[in-house]
Each structure stands twice: as C-alpha cells, then as structure tokens.
Motif scaffolding. Structure first.
Motif, PDB file in Angstrom:
ATOM      1  N   ARG A 241       4.447   8.962  -0.084  1.00  0.00           N
ATOM      2  CA  ARG A 241       3.529   8.352  -1.042  1.00  0.00           C
ATOM      3  C   ARG A 241       2.557   7.365  -0.400  1.00  0.00           C
ATOM      4  O   ARG A 241       1.378   7.326  -0.735  1.00  0.00           O
ATOM      5  CB  ARG A 241       4.340   7.639  -2.125  1.00  0.00           C
TER       6      ARG A 241
ATOM      7  N   ALA B 254       0.899  11.802  -0.822  1.00  0.00           N
ATOM      8  CA  ALA B 254       0.822  12.353  -2.180  1.00  0.00           C
ATOM      9  C   ALA B 254       1.834  11.654  -3.070  1.00  0.00           C
ATOM     10  O   ALA B 254       2.969  11.404  -2.660  1.00  0.00           O
ATOM     11  CB  ALA B 254       1.086  13.858  -2.174  1.00  0.00           C
ATOM     12  N   ASP B 255       1.410  11.363  -4.282  1.00  0.00           N
ATOM     13  CA  ASP B 255       2.287  10.832  -5.320  1.00  0.00           C
ATOM     14  C   ASP B 255       2.863  12.024  -6.082  1.00  0.00           C
ATOM     15  O   ASP B 255       2.144  12.716  -6.816  1.00  0.00           O
ATOM     16  CB  ASP B 255       1.480   9.924  -6.250  1.00  0.00           C
TER      17      ASP B 255
ATOM     18  N   GLU C 196      -1.884  16.570 -10.074  1.00  0.00           N
ATOM     19  CA  GLU C 196      -3.137  16.772  -9.343  1.00  0.00           C
ATOM     20  C   GLU C 196      -2.986  16.357  -7.869  1.00  0.00           C
ATOM     21  O   GLU C 196      -3.559  16.992  -6.981  1.00  0.00           O
ATOM     22  CB  GLU C 196      -4.275  15.990  -9.989  1.00  0.00           C
ATOM     23  N   ALA C 197      -2.201  15.309  -7.628  1.00  0.00           N
ATOM     24  CA  ALA C 197      -1.954  14.910  -6.240  1.00  0.00           C
ATOM     25  C   ALA C 197      -1.191  15.992  -5.490  1.00  0.00           C
ATOM     26  O   ALA C 197      -1.429  16.236  -4.296  1.00  0.00           O
ATOM     27  CB  ALA C 197      -1.185  13.594  -6.203  1.00  0.00           C
TER      28      ALA C 197
ATOM     29  N   SER D  17       4.817  14.609   4.284  1.00  0.00           N
ATOM     30  CA  SER D  17       4.217  13.953   3.126  1.00  0.00           C
ATOM     31  C   SER D  17       5.097  12.818   2.630  1.00  0.00           C
ATOM     32  O   SER D  17       6.323  12.878   2.723  1.00  0.00           O
ATOM     33  CB  SER D  17       3.987  14.955   1.991  1.00  0.00           C
TER      34      SER D  17
ATOM     35  N   GLU E 120      -3.606  18.730  -4.649  1.00  0.00           N
ATOM     36  CA  GLU E 120      -4.407  18.342  -3.482  1.00  0.00           C
ATOM     37  C   GLU E 120      -3.595  18.454  -2.198  1.00  0.00           C
ATOM     38  O   GLU E 120      -4.120  18.883  -1.155  1.00  0.00           O
ATOM     39  CB  GLU E 120      -4.927  16.914  -3.660  1.00  0.00           C
TER      40      GLU E 120
ATOM     41  N   ASP F 136       2.383  12.971  -9.818  1.00  0.00           N
ATOM     42  CA  ASP F 136       1.038  13.331 -10.264  1.00  0.00           C
ATOM     43  C   ASP F 136       0.751  14.788  -9.906  1.00  0.00           C
ATOM     44  O   ASP F 136       0.580  15.113  -8.727  1.00  0.00           O
ATOM     45  CB  ASP F 136       0.025  12.410  -9.586  1.00  0.00           C
TER      46      ASP F 136
END
Length: 266
Positions: free
Chosen positions: A39, A63-64, A69-70, A37, A73, A67
C-alpha cells in the motif's frame, strides 16, 4: 532441487516486509519475475531496493487493495511491465479489530473483512483470466492458524481467514482442470512487523521487554506451539515457493500449516 519456477511471473501482495518480502526473495532466487505490491509507495520502494533482483525481473507498484480501481491499475501496470501473471501469492493482511466479541462493532468487522477476505477476492478476480489462460497457474493465499483454531480476542481476523480457506477450496474445484492450482499456507506467530507490534503492545501492558512478552505469550496464549519460538518469514516462504512450483503439480485445494505445532488438532 530445481523447483521449476524459472520463467514464471508472480504477483506478490503485502510485499514490503515479512512473509511477502521473503516470498519475493525466494521466487527471485528460483528464477521468477516478480511484481511486488503493497500500500505505501515509500516503504514498497525501500523493500524492493533490498531485493537481489537481476535487471528486468523485479517490478514494484503500490496499490490499496480495498479500492477496485487501484487493483485495476495494478493489473494494467503489471501487464505493461512484466506481461501476464501466472502466479499469485496474496500475503497482504492486517490483524484488524481486536477485543472480546461484545467490544467490537460493525466498523471493526467491516474494516477487517474488507482487507483480510475481500482483498484476496478482488485481486484473484482481477488477475483470474491470465491465471487461467496460462495453463499452469498458481494461487497461494496466506491464511492463518486462526482459521481453524480461533482466538476469542480477534474473531474478525479468525473469521476472515476461515473465509480465505473456503475461498481457496472453492476456486481449486472451479479451475483445477484448466491447470490453475489454488492452495493456502497457514502460518502461526511468525517474526513479522505485525507480530512485532502485537508483542510491543503486550510488553507495554506487562511492563516487560519484547522478548519477555514473547516468552509469556508462548506459554500463556500458544501452549501447543511446540517449537517455543516465532517462526521466520523465510520458513513460510519456502513452503509458498514449493506450492508455486512444478514440484507441486498434484497439489490443489490444500492448506499447509507452517505453525510449529500451534494448531492442537488434526
């Protein structure tokens, strides 16, 4: 030496270059499945394409990590593609705000701490249940020499990395008896895009080449780095892989320095 990594499923953050990418390569060689992973989706896909991964053993999700929620996810995607994570290697980080203390305002501190301290907190929290449930979980956070030997021109980074050491030690005490072992690795001046950028800025200031900037930096700013060179990401990845392995089954709450002698004290 068989490290006993085969069959593990590892999430590696900060995986599009440097220490993260080299760690993913090492874990793949040792037989792990890797979820990579970072950004930037394009950079991440390019990095993943350069890894020598057997079919089904490498998955990449952008993924950030600022965040929540990121991160949620990322958790869902990792579970759907690779199954439960039993190994977390958190390499994502930035240099952050630089300058003397009186030159850095709240925004510089907050942005640096958000990525370098709160991101590992968020990621560990998101994956903690499955790391605990595995009975042989591993977490390795990347800290820095700066955590114990702070430099006055990058104090937000130093404070964040000191916080990472405390975070790891605390987690190691909470979950060791469940089989979840938590450690840190503290590199110093490794050949990564982050230090490339630092040396390019220094070269511009000095009117020199990058290699000349590196030599002067070692002489003037890192006099105790006895090997007098930048380390390689592979040298750090080798220590990380050990800490992820069954060979490190009696190691928790520890900080392993991979710093060429840069930290001047015990």
């Amino acid at each position: 030496m068989d490290l006993g990594i085969a069959g593990r499923t590892a999430l590696v953050t900060g995986g599009d270059s440097g220490i993260g990418w080299s760690t993913a390569a090492e874990l793949l060689r040792e037989g792990a499945t890797v979820v990579l992973s970072d950004r930037d989706p394009e950079k991440l896909d390019e990095a993943a394409s350069k890894l020598d991964a057997p079919a089904g053993r490498l998955h990449a999700f952008a993924a950030d990590l600022t965040d929540p929620e990121a991160i949620a996810e990322l958790h869902r995607s990792a579970a759907a593609s690779a199954g439960p994570i039993d190994t977390l290697v958190h390499c994502a980080g930035i240099t952050g705000a630089q300058g003397k203390f009186h030159e850095i305002g709240d925004d510089g501190w907050i942005s640096t701490l958000d990525i370098d301290l709160l991101a590992p907190v968020r990621v560990a929290r998101a994956f903690l249940d499955e790391l605990r449930a595995s009975g042989r979980g591993r977490i390795v956070f990347i800290a820095s020499e700066d955590a114990v030997q702070p430099y006055d021109d990058e104090l937000p980074y130093c404070a964040a990395k000191a916080g990472v050491l405390a975070l790891a030690k605390g987690l190691s005490r909470s979950y060791a008896r469940e089989g979840l072992l938590v450690n840190t690795v503290s590199p110093a001046f490794i050949r990564t895009p982050m230090t490339d950028a630092m040396m390019d800025r220094r070269a511009e200031q000095l009117g020199s080449t990058r290699e000349e900037a590196i030599r002067s930096f070692l002489d003037e700013e890192r006099p105790f780095l006895e090997l007098k060179r930048r380390g390689t990401p592979e040298e750090v990845a080798a220590v990380i892989a050990f800490l992820c392995s069954d060979r490190a089954s009696f190691v928790t709450g520890s900080n392993y320095r991979v710093d060429g002698g840069s930290v001047a004290t015990l």
